[in-house]
Motif scaffolding. Structure first.
Motif, PDB file in Angstrom:
ATOM      1  N   GLY A   1      -3.920   1.618  -6.996  1.00 26.13           N
ATOM      2  CA  GLY A   1      -4.748   0.541  -7.527  1.00 26.13           C
ATOM      3  C   GLY A   1      -3.993  -0.296  -8.556  1.00 26.13           C
ATOM      4  O   GLY A   1      -2.858   0.017  -8.924  1.00 26.13           O
ATOM      5  N   ILE A   2      -4.657  -1.381  -9.000  1.00 31.29           N
ATOM      6  CA  ILE A   2      -4.011  -2.311  -9.935  1.00 31.29           C
ATOM      7  C   ILE A   2      -4.879  -2.390 -11.195  1.00 31.29           C
ATOM      8  O   ILE A   2      -6.095  -2.581 -11.106  1.00 31.29           O
TER       9      ILE A   2
ATOM     10  N   ALA B   1       2.314   1.869  -3.260  1.00 30.80           N
ATOM     11  CA  ALA B   1       1.292   2.394  -4.179  1.00 30.80           C
ATOM     12  C   ALA B   1       0.894   3.829  -3.815  1.00 30.80           C
ATOM     13  O   ALA B   1      -0.102   4.342  -4.300  1.00 30.80           O
TER      14      ALA B   1
ATOM     15  N   GLY C   1       8.916  -3.052  -1.463  1.00 31.97           N
ATOM     16  CA  GLY C   1       8.918  -4.380  -2.076  1.00 31.97           C
ATOM     17  C   GLY C   1       9.734  -4.363  -3.345  1.00 31.97           C
ATOM     18  O   GLY C   1      10.004  -3.302  -3.901  1.00 31.97           O
ATOM     19  N   PHE C   2      10.157  -5.531  -3.792  1.00 33.36           N
ATOM     20  CA  PHE C   2      10.891  -5.594  -5.056  1.00 33.36           C
ATOM     21  C   PHE C   2      11.034  -7.025  -5.558  1.00 33.36           C
ATOM     22  O   PHE C   2      11.439  -7.256  -6.678  1.00 33.36           O
ATOM     23  N   ARG C   3      10.662  -8.015  -4.722  1.00 30.73           N
ATOM     24  CA  ARG C   3      10.920  -9.391  -5.127  1.00 30.73           C
ATOM     25  C   ARG C   3       9.741 -10.042  -5.844  1.00 30.73           C
ATOM     26  O   ARG C   3       9.879 -11.111  -6.424  1.00 30.73           O
TER      27      ARG C   3
ATOM     28  N   THR D   1      -6.847  -0.331  -3.261  1.00 31.52           N
ATOM     29  CA  THR D   1      -6.763  -1.780  -3.188  1.00 31.52           C
ATOM     30  C   THR D   1      -7.142  -2.254  -1.790  1.00 31.52           C
ATOM     31  O   THR D   1      -6.772  -1.622  -0.799  1.00 31.52           O
TER      32      THR D   1
ATOM     33  N   GLU E   1       7.266 -11.498  -4.438  1.00 29.86           N
ATOM     34  CA  GLU E   1       7.018 -12.782  -3.795  1.00 29.86           C
ATOM     35  C   GLU E   1       5.868 -12.756  -2.807  1.00 29.86           C
ATOM     36  O   GLU E   1       5.294 -13.800  -2.503  1.00 29.86           O
ATOM     37  N   ALA E   2       5.575 -11.578  -2.268  1.00 32.08           N
ATOM     38  CA  ALA E   2       4.695 -11.536  -1.102  1.00 32.08           C
ATOM     39  C   ALA E   2       3.298 -12.067  -1.427  1.00 32.08           C
ATOM     40  O   ALA E   2       2.805 -12.988  -0.759  1.00 32.08           O
ATOM     41  N   LEU E   3       2.669 -11.505  -2.450  1.00 33.13           N
ATOM     42  CA  LEU E   3       1.297 -11.928  -2.724  1.00 33.13           C
ATOM     43  C   LEU E   3       1.258 -13.394  -3.145  1.00 33.13           C
ATOM     44  O   LEU E   3       0.348 -14.142  -2.755  1.00 33.13           O
ATOM     45  N   ALA E   4       2.252 -13.841  -3.900  1.00 32.47           N
ATOM     46  CA  ALA E   4       2.303 -15.255  -4.284  1.00 32.47           C
ATOM     47  C   ALA E   4       2.423 -16.133  -3.041  1.00 32.47           C
ATOM     48  O   ALA E   4       1.762 -17.183  -2.931  1.00 32.47           O
TER      49      ALA E   4
ATOM     50  N   ALA F   1       0.841  -1.203   0.000  1.00 31.66           N
ATOM     51  CA  ALA F   1       0.000   0.000   0.000  1.00 31.66           C
ATOM     52  C   ALA F   1       0.875   1.252   0.000  1.00 31.66           C
ATOM     53  O   ALA F   1       0.604   2.215  -0.720  1.00 31.66           O
TER      54      ALA F   1
ATOM     55  N   ALA G   1       6.407 -11.770  -9.812  1.00 30.66           N
ATOM     56  CA  ALA G   1       5.688 -10.773 -10.602  1.00 30.66           C
ATOM     57  C   ALA G   1       5.706  -9.463  -9.815  1.00 30.66           C
ATOM     58  O   ALA G   1       5.181  -9.394  -8.707  1.00 30.66           O
ATOM     59  N   THR G   2       6.350  -8.453 -10.381  1.00 31.68           N
ATOM     60  CA  THR G   2       6.465  -7.171  -9.688  1.00 31.68           C
ATOM     61  C   THR G   2       6.433  -6.038 -10.690  1.00 31.68           C
ATOM     62  O   THR G   2       6.812  -6.217 -11.851  1.00 31.68           O
ATOM     63  N   SER G   3       5.990  -4.881 -10.240  1.00 32.41           N
ATOM     64  CA  SER G   3       6.038  -3.696 -11.098  1.00 32.41           C
ATOM     65  C   SER G   3       7.182  -2.786 -10.657  1.00 32.41           C
ATOM     66  O   SER G   3       7.310  -1.675 -11.143  1.00 32.41           O
TER      67      SER G   3
ATOM     68  N   THR H   1      -0.404 -10.408 -10.162  1.00 31.22           N
ATOM     69  CA  THR H   1       0.175 -10.023  -8.865  1.00 31.22           C
ATOM     70  C   THR H   1       0.426 -11.220  -7.961  1.00 31.22           C
ATOM     71  O   THR H   1       1.301 -11.171  -7.110  1.00 31.22           O
TER      72      THR H   1
END
Ligand code: ADP
Ligand code: MG
Length: 569
Positions: free
Chosen positions: A62-63, A37, A93-95, A142, A97-100, A34, A76-78, A71
Motif C-alpha cells: 500500500g501507499i 510492493a 521499477g526505478f524511474r 492498492t 515514470e510509469a504512474l506519471a 504490485a 517520484a519513486t520510493s 506517485t
C-alpha cells in the motif's frame, strides 16, 4: 518555426509515449508496481482490450496517505535514492515514470491503504491534471484503475490494434509476469470473463501449464540449477517460431536475443531446422552484472558479460537435455510406422559391413576422461535386448518398458557425430595399408588446403603429393572399422561440405558429413554383435535419442500401447 520550449502538458504526453505504448504496457507497469510492493495476489481486469478500462488490484504494502499524490509526479519513486543505486537495481521499477506517464494520457484513479493506516485514500487524475484526494474505505493494498487510455492522444490511439489484438497482448503480458513470479497468485479477466489464473504455488511448471495447456504437462522437464531454473518441454514438441521461449533475468521478463539464442541453440541438434523449443527459464545473475536501464519499457537488458552467460546457459541446458530427453513414444497406433522413412539415401544391399567391431570406437575400453567420453556418461551396458533386424533398416529390441525400434542409420550417425565431436583434438589415426590418392576438382583442392588441419585433428592423415594431388595415409580409428573405400569417402566428405542439409561453421559441417557418410546405411545387414555394439555406443551418447539432424534414433511401443492394440485393456 522558432525554437521554443514545449508546454509542460505536451512534454508530459511525449514522455508518456515512451513508456506507455499500448494497454499491455499499462498492465505491465501496474503489475510490476504490485510485485515491487510484495503483493501475494494480483488481479487484472480489462475492457475493450484495455482501451476503455484497465484495473490492477493488489494486496501489497500500500501507499501512505502523504505519498499518494507524489506517485503521479514524474521522477517520484520510493525505489532508488542515488546514482549508485542504478548500478544494482533489485526492483522492477526505478524511474518513477510509469504512474506519471499513465496519468498524463488517461483518467487515472489510485485507491490505496498501507497496513498501518486505518482508512484508505483515493486519488483521481484526469489527463495529468490533479483532481482530488479523498478518504475512502479500502483493504490493505492498492488498486489502480485506468480509463479511456489515450483519450487525449488521438495519434497513439490510432496506432492501437483491435480490442481483441490488444487483449491478446495483455494476456501474454500477464502470463509472463505470472511466470516470472510463480509464488504470486494472478488472475486476469477480459470483459468480465476470467481467462487466466495461477495458484501462486511457486512452481514455474504450474504457471507454464496454465499458460500452454495440460497436454504439455507430461512433457515438462524441470530445470533447477543455481544459474538457471524453470521448465523446458521435451524437444519432440516444437514450434515454427521463437514465441515458446520465455526468458527472465532475476525474475524480470526480458526479450534478449542473446539469451534466446543460447536456448534455441542448445536444442538445435534435437529438432528439425526452422523449429524452436518451448521453455520458460529464469537466469539468476549478480545484480550488478545486469543493466536494466537500457530500454524505455525495460524489455531488454544489458549483461556485463553476455557471451559468458550465453555459453553457461547453453551448457546447463545441454546437460539437462542429455539427462532427460525421453525416447519418443510411438505416435498413436502401430500403423503410423510406415510414415517414417529412412533418410539413408541409396540402399546398397550387397554392402554389408564386415567388421564385428564396427562400433568399437566409443566403447568403454576406449573411453577416458581426456577425450570426454567417460565423464558424466558411465559405461553402463545397453539395457535393451536385441531381438532382430527389420528390413535391414531398423533394429527391434526389448526394454523393460516395451518394444523399441531403432533406426540403425540415425543411431550410428549420432554415435559417429559425438565421436568426432568429443575426440577432438586427440583423435587417433589408423594407418591405411595402402595410401589412397585423391582426385579433387580445383575448388575442392583449395578447400582442402585450408582445412587440412581440421581433418588432421579428426584423425585423417593427408599430405600433398605435387601437382595438386593429395595422398590419404590414415583415417580415424572410429571410422576405420567400417572399411570404406577411403579415397572416395574423403572425396565425398569434401564435396558435401556445401550441402545445405548441414548446418554450422565449417568444422561443424565437416562433423555432420563424416557422421552421415560414415554411418551404416539402411540396407546394411548387421550381426547381433554389431547391433549390440551400436546400442552400447548409443547408450553412452549425450543426446542418444535423436540423430544430429534432429530425427529420432528410436521409437517405443509401450506395454500399455501393446495391450491396447490387442484389446487386453
Ligand atoms: P517506479 O515504479 O519506477 O518507482 P511508478 O511511477 O511506477 O515508479 O510508481 C511510483 C511510486 O508509487 C513507486 O515508487 C511506489 O512507491 C508507489 N507505488 C506505485 N504503485 C504501487 C503499488 N501497487 N503498491 C505500493 N506502492 C506503489
Ligand atoms: Mg513502476
Amino acid at each position: 518555426m522558432a525554437v521554443h520550449v514545449l508546454p509542460a502538458a505536451l512534454a508530459a504526453k511525449i514522455a508518456a509515449g515512451e513508456v506507455v505504448e499500448r494497454p499491455a504496457s499499462v498492465v505491465k507497469e501496474l503489475c510490476e508496481n504490485a510485485l515491487d510492493a510484495r503483493a501475494t495476489s494480483i488481479s487484472v481486469e480489462i475492457e475493450q482490450g484495455g482501451l476503455r478500462r484497465v484495473m490492477v488490484a493488489d494486496d501489497g504494502a500500500g501507499i501512505a496517505p502523504d505519498d499518494l499524490p507524489l506517485t503521479v509526479r514524474r521522477y517520484a519513486t520510493s525505489k532508488i535514492e542515488s546514482v549508485d543505486d542504478l548500478a544494482a537495481i533489485r526492483t522492477l521499477g526505478f524511474r518513477g515514470e510509469a504512474l506519471a506517464s499513465i496519468a498524463a494520457v488517461s483518467h487515472l484513479a489510485i485507491r490505496s491503504r498501507a497496513a498501518q493506516d486505518d482508512a484508505g485514500r483515493l486519488l483521481t487524475v484526469v489527463g495529468g491534471e490533479q483532481a482530488a484526494v479523498e478518504a475512502t474505505a479500502a483493504p490493505v493494498g492498492t488498486a489502480v484503475e485506468v480509463r479511456h487510455l489515450f483519450f487525449n492522444v488521438p495519434a497513439r490511439l490510432a496506432f492501437c490494434k483491435t480490442p481483441r489484438a490488444e487483449a491478446q497482448r495483455v494476456v501474454q503480458c500477464v502470463q509472463h509476469l505470472a511466470l516470472s513470479h510463480p509464488g504470486v497468485r494472478f488472475s486476469l479477466g477480459v470483459n468480465g470473463r476470467e481467462v487466466f489464473r495461477t495458484s501462486g504455488s511457486g512452481s514455474m511448471a504450474d504457471v507454464f501449464v496454465a499458460m500452454h495447456g495440460h497436454e504439455l504437462a507430461e512433457q515438462l522437464v524441470p530445470v533447477d540449477e543455481s544459474l538457471l531454473n524453470g521448465v523446458l518441454v521435451q524437444p519432440t514438441v516444437h514450434r515454427g517460431n521463437r514465441t515458446g521461449v520465455s526468458l527472465f533475468v532475476n525474475h524480470r521478463w526480458v526479450q534478449s536475443r542473446a539469451l534466446t539464442y543460447a536456448v534455441t541453440d542448445a536444442f538445435a541438434e534435437l529438432m528439425p531446422d526452422g523449429r524452436f523449443p518451448l521453455a520458460a527459464l529464469n537466469v539468476t545473475l549478480p545484480w550488478e552484472d545486469v543493466d536494466v536501464n537500457v530500454h524505455p519499457q525495460k524489455a531488454d537488458i544489458r549483461l556485463r558479460d553476455s557471451s559468458a552467460v550465453v555459453g553457461q546457459v547453453r551448457r546447463v541446458l545441454r546437460e539437462v537435455l542429455s539427462e532427460h530427453v525421453a525416447v519418443q513414444p510411438l505416435r498413436q497406433r502401430f500403423q503410423t510406422m510406415d510414415t517414417w522413412q529412412s533418410d539413408a539415401g541409396s540402399v546398397r544391399p550387397g554392402q554389408a559391413a564386415q567388421a564385428v567391431d564396427l562400433f568399437r570406437p566409443v566403447d568403454a575400453a576406449q573411453a577416458s576422461p581426456e577425450n570426454g567420453l567417460a565423464s558424466g556418461t558411465p559405461a553402463t551396458p545397453a539395457t535393451l535386448r536385441v531381438l532382430g533386424q527389420l528390413g535391414a533398416m531398423y533394429v527391434i529390441a526389448e526394454g523393460v518398458d516395451g518394444m523399441y525400434l531403432i533406426d540403425q542409420h540415425s543411431a550410428h550417425e549420432r554415435v559417429l557425430y559425438e565421436a568426432v565431436l568429443k575426440r577432438l583434438p586427440e583423435a587417433q589415426s589408423q594407418q591405411l595399408l595402402e595410401p589412397q590418392s585423391l582426385s579433387l576438382a580445383p575448388t575442392h583442392l583449395q578447400w582442402l588446403e585450408s582445412h587440412v588441419d581440421d581433418l588432421t585433428r579428426m584423425g585423417f592423415a593427408l599430405e600433398p603429393f605435387g601437382n595438386g594431388a593429395w595422398l590419404l595415409r590414415a583415417v580415424p580409428v572410429f571410422l576405420a572399422e567400417k572399411g570404406h573405400d577411403w579415397g572416395k569417402f574423403v572425396t565425398t566428405v569434401i564435396e558435401q561440405k556445401d550441402n545445405p542439409d548441414y548446418r554450422g561453421d565449417p568444422l561443424e559441417r565437416l562433423r555432420w558429413v563424416i557422421a552421415c557418410h560414415g554411418a551404416v546405411k539402411a540396407g546394411d545387414a548387421l550381426s547381433t554383435a554389431q547391433i549390440e555394439a551400436l546400442l552400447g555406443a548409443l547408450e553412452r551418447c549425450d543426446l542418444a535419442r535423436t540423430c544430429p539432424h534432429g530425427r529420432p534414433t528410436m521409437v517405443r511401443l509401450s506395454h500399455t500401447q501393446l495391450a491396447r492394440e490387442f484389446g487386453r485393456t
